[in-house]
Scaffold this active site. Sequence first.
Site, PDB file in Angstrom:
ATOM      1  N   CYS A   1     -11.604   1.304  -7.709  1.00  0.00           N
ATOM      2  CA  CYS A   1     -10.869   0.440  -8.635  1.00  0.00           C
ATOM      3  C   CYS A   1     -11.140  -1.020  -8.341  1.00  0.00           C
ATOM      4  O   CYS A   1     -10.992  -1.459  -7.201  1.00  0.00           O
ATOM      5  CB  CYS A   1      -9.373   0.738  -8.525  1.00  0.00           C
ATOM      6  SG  CYS A   1      -8.367  -0.473  -9.378  1.00  0.00           S
TER       7      CYS A   1
ATOM      8  N   CYS B   1      -2.119  -0.406 -22.383  1.00  0.00           N
ATOM      9  CA  CYS B   1      -2.157  -0.217 -20.931  1.00  0.00           C
ATOM     10  C   CYS B   1      -1.552  -1.462 -20.293  1.00  0.00           C
ATOM     11  O   CYS B   1      -2.074  -2.566 -20.423  1.00  0.00           O
ATOM     12  CB  CYS B   1      -3.623  -0.010 -20.512  1.00  0.00           C
ATOM     13  SG  CYS B   1      -3.791   0.286 -18.758  1.00  0.00           S
TER      14      CYS B   1
ATOM     15  N   GLU C   1      -3.914  -8.536 -16.452  1.00  0.00           N
ATOM     16  CA  GLU C   1      -4.596  -8.030 -17.643  1.00  0.00           C
ATOM     17  C   GLU C   1      -3.758  -7.030 -18.440  1.00  0.00           C
ATOM     18  O   GLU C   1      -2.849  -6.399 -17.904  1.00  0.00           O
ATOM     19  CB  GLU C   1      -5.885  -7.313 -17.214  1.00  0.00           C
ATOM     20  CG  GLU C   1      -6.830  -8.222 -16.491  1.00  0.00           C
ATOM     21  CD  GLU C   1      -8.109  -7.504 -16.061  1.00  0.00           C
ATOM     22  OE1 GLU C   1      -8.997  -8.172 -15.545  1.00  0.00           O
ATOM     23  OE2 GLU C   1      -8.203  -6.270 -16.249  1.00  0.00           O
TER      24      GLU C   1
ATOM     25  N   CYS D   1      -7.625   1.255  -3.795  1.00  0.00           N
ATOM     26  CA  CYS D   1      -8.377   2.457  -4.182  1.00  0.00           C
ATOM     27  C   CYS D   1      -9.831   2.019  -4.328  1.00  0.00           C
ATOM     28  O   CYS D   1     -10.114   1.016  -4.975  1.00  0.00           O
ATOM     29  CB  CYS D   1      -7.851   3.019  -5.493  1.00  0.00           C
ATOM     30  SG  CYS D   1      -6.128   3.491  -5.382  1.00  0.00           S
TER      31      CYS D   1
ATOM     32  N   CYS E   1     -10.215  -1.962 -15.450  1.00  0.00           N
ATOM     33  CA  CYS E   1      -9.138  -2.761 -14.900  1.00  0.00           C
ATOM     34  C   CYS E   1      -9.634  -3.778 -13.874  1.00  0.00           C
ATOM     35  O   CYS E   1     -10.337  -3.436 -12.939  1.00  0.00           O
ATOM     36  CB  CYS E   1      -8.161  -1.796 -14.245  1.00  0.00           C
ATOM     37  SG  CYS E   1      -6.749  -2.588 -13.587  1.00  0.00           S
TER      38      CYS E   1
HETATM   39  S1  SF4 Z   1      -4.522  -0.814  -9.497  1.00  0.00           S
HETATM   40 FE1  SF4 Z   1      -6.333   0.148  -8.581  1.00  0.00          FE
HETATM   41  S2  SF4 Z   1      -6.015  -0.087  -6.353  1.00  0.00           S
HETATM   42 FE2  SF4 Z   1      -4.032  -0.347  -7.334  1.00  0.00          FE
HETATM   43  S3  SF4 Z   1      -3.098   1.669  -7.356  1.00  0.00           S
HETATM   44 FE3  SF4 Z   1      -4.128   1.412  -9.338  1.00  0.00          FE
HETATM   45  S4  SF4 Z   1      -6.124   2.347  -8.989  1.00  0.00           S
HETATM   46 FE4  SF4 Z   1      -5.283   1.968  -6.938  1.00  0.00          FE
END
Ligand code: SF4
Length: 397
Positions: A150, A136, A123, A147, A374
Amino acid sequence: MSADTTLMPIPGPVDPVPVPRAATSRADGKVELIGLPREGIRAALEAAGLEPKQAKLRAKQIWHWVYNRGVGHFAAMTDIAKVQHPWLSERFAITRPDVVEAQVSSDGTRKWLLRTHDGHDFEMVFIPDADRGTLCVSSQVGCTLNCRFCHTGTMKLVRNLEPAEIVGQVMLARDALGEWPSSPDGRMLTNIVMMGMGEPLYNFDNVKQALKIVMDGDGLGLSKRRITLSTSGVVPMMERAGEEIGVNLAVSLHAVTKEIRDEIVPLNRKYGIEELLSACAAYPGANNARRITFEYVMLKDKNDSDADARELVRLLRHYKLPAKVNLIPFNPWPGAPYECSTEERIKAFSNIVFEAGISARVRTPRGRDIDAACGQLKTAAERKRRSQMDEQGARAA
Ligand code: SF4
């Protein structure tokens, strides 16, 4: 996402992480010129059989057409002899990632689902503001880091994006915004954040090569002051990033205690808060004029108390960090394990940090009507594909 996601651990002195196999070469066997340094273009032309002097001249011409004019095929390069166009296009390519889907939000935010030449989706998002426009950019397909707040973290890492695919995102955005020929005046695309899918410091070499091209004054020409690399805290690579790339640094901090950060950003178990903040304090080029951004996602009853805010201030002061804090209201997705903090809580948190003399802007949520968090577009597209396949299957039955 296709199923060929075999992960293999790479042993290494710096930071062994599971990474996927390398990208496959193009099916048509052509050499991709986007993403190559000038010298690389020259070397590729020479390796294909051009005389050294001619290779040097052609490399210069191609660089100009590609990065100043946004040209995507050799036939448009009018200062290269027509007879040479087919020779070039049989051997070389100048491509952007394929666009699978493009969406525009009511607030002007644009989001693209893109596809690599070997069929992996990722993306890119463009966020226009009154005084700037920020792209971005993704660095990997998927991510290893999981994470918990996320959505991309719920996807497996498929592969690192190649320099061509990183630079290609910037070029594609320029195409969409009608910003060729490249000129620094009146551009909509003024800033870049390496904050899309993936951890850029786990794809260091490709990100570095790509950003050098993006920063080249005789081409895309974005100043290093307008580029920010965001890391979850890959401590061993931070100094190199500052020295060798030299862009602004953003750190996904998100919590101030070991217990909570271990949960939200599991990389914290490897590189703890103290180690991370020490690395920030040593980041080359950070000073009061170029502050480090600390990203902090606001999660209800998780990391958003007054005590958390005070501890954040204490830590930033303790490490004498030239810091600004970016408070991000959590943008939940279906099945997300957290909720967003209340508006009052975010305000109270922001006030505590702000009163300590540290900027603590609350980021306005953007593009909520187009799944702009994201990873959401990719999942939505996969859901759609699956249900279309189900329908086709039902029809065929
Ligand atoms: S894309 Fe998401 S899981 Fe990967 S480092 Fe960034 S915040 Fe963490």
